[in-house]
Motif scaffolding. Sequence first.
Motif, PDB file in Angstrom:
ATOM      1  N   TYR A   1      -4.501  30.320  51.284  1.00  0.00           N
ATOM      2  CA  TYR A   1      -5.367  29.744  50.255  1.00  0.00           C
ATOM      3  C   TYR A   1      -5.294  30.447  48.898  1.00  0.00           C
TER       4      TYR A   1
ATOM      5  N   ASP B   1     -19.882  30.875  51.475  1.00  0.00           N
ATOM      6  CA  ASP B   1     -20.301  29.980  52.550  1.00  0.00           C
ATOM      7  C   ASP B   1     -19.259  30.069  53.664  1.00  0.00           C
TER       8      ASP B   1
ATOM      9  N   SER C   1     -18.885  28.547  56.329  1.00  0.00           N
ATOM     10  CA  SER C   1     -18.459  27.301  56.969  1.00  0.00           C
ATOM     11  C   SER C   1     -17.279  26.682  56.224  1.00  0.00           C
ATOM     12  N   LYS C   2     -16.965  27.225  55.035  1.00  0.00           N
ATOM     13  CA  LYS C   2     -15.816  26.701  54.262  1.00  0.00           C
ATOM     14  C   LYS C   2     -15.148  27.832  53.486  1.00  0.00           C
ATOM     15  N   LEU C   3     -14.771  28.866  54.224  1.00  0.00           N
ATOM     16  CA  LEU C   3     -14.217  30.068  53.582  1.00  0.00           C
ATOM     17  C   LEU C   3     -12.940  29.797  52.785  1.00  0.00           C
ATOM     18  N   GLY C   4     -12.072  28.931  53.318  1.00  0.00           N
ATOM     19  CA  GLY C   4     -10.827  28.605  52.619  1.00  0.00           C
ATOM     20  C   GLY C   4     -11.118  28.057  51.220  1.00  0.00           C
ATOM     21  N   GLU C   5     -12.011  27.077  51.163  1.00  0.00           N
ATOM     22  CA  GLU C   5     -12.387  26.482  49.861  1.00  0.00           C
ATOM     23  C   GLU C   5     -13.008  27.516  48.938  1.00  0.00           C
ATOM     24  N   GLU C   6     -13.798  28.397  49.501  1.00  0.00           N
ATOM     25  CA  GLU C   6     -14.458  29.430  48.692  1.00  0.00           C
ATOM     26  C   GLU C   6     -13.424  30.381  48.082  1.00  0.00           C
TER      27      GLU C   6
ATOM     28  N   LEU D   1      -6.939  32.694  56.114  1.00  0.00           N
ATOM     29  CA  LEU D   1      -7.261  32.553  54.683  1.00  0.00           C
ATOM     30  C   LEU D   1      -6.054  32.791  53.786  1.00  0.00           C
TER      31      LEU D   1
END
Length: 214
Positions: free
Chosen positions: A57, A12, A14-19, A54
């Motif tokens: 992360y 996703d 819109s939330k690459l860091g979390e991914e 990124l």
Amino acid sequence: MVKISPSILSADFSKLGEEVVAIDKAGADYIHIDIMDGSFVPNITIGPAVVKALRPYSKKIFDVHLMINDAGKFVNDFANAGADIISVHVEKELHLDRILSKIKDMGKKSGVVLNPSTNEETIKYVLDKIDLILVMSVNPGFGGQSFIPSSIEKIKNIKKMIGKRPIEIEVDGGINDVTGFECIKAGADVLVAGNYIFKDGNYSANIKKLKGLV
Ligand code: DX5
Ligand code: ZN
């Protein structure tokens, strides 16, 4: 054991860091980052600024796959952004030997990428400058395509060609539990998977399935 490099092309955006955090925790060995310029391939993704954003992360290896026309011009930028492996397509590199030296000189691992129609003989004379060979098992540009069966013969040929050299063979495109198994049997060390890992949100289970194939 085979290494898994989830392609964040299927994440996703819109939330690459979390991914990236999620696939790191789920057991990814590498993080596969697809860079597309809308010219070498008919799609556009991200550039060095996003790779840099990124980087904090995850400490996992950033496996950067450049699908761009003028890779030599941007290798420095991706190295400085935090790429660990930088892979360039042989089809666009008139001076492949030079760009591989440049990647190594920056202290990064060097990769070469072969499109489905590209003969593995094209890399025969630069093998000593290569850390990774990325076999495209789909035509680059998009996730979710079907695996091209002739990739298996190519992996076997490359395995023979590299002999005892410490080069990893990575396969990218249409990887699932069936095609992944065939690739491993043929000699693949690293599987890239986008759609298969991200499709249902079960990142950990999907990575485990691919790792458990042998
Ligand atoms: C395609 C990319 C792949 C892609 C793979 O040009 O290089 O990394 O994300 O996606 P799947 O695994 O869905 O075929
Ligand atoms: Zn890729």
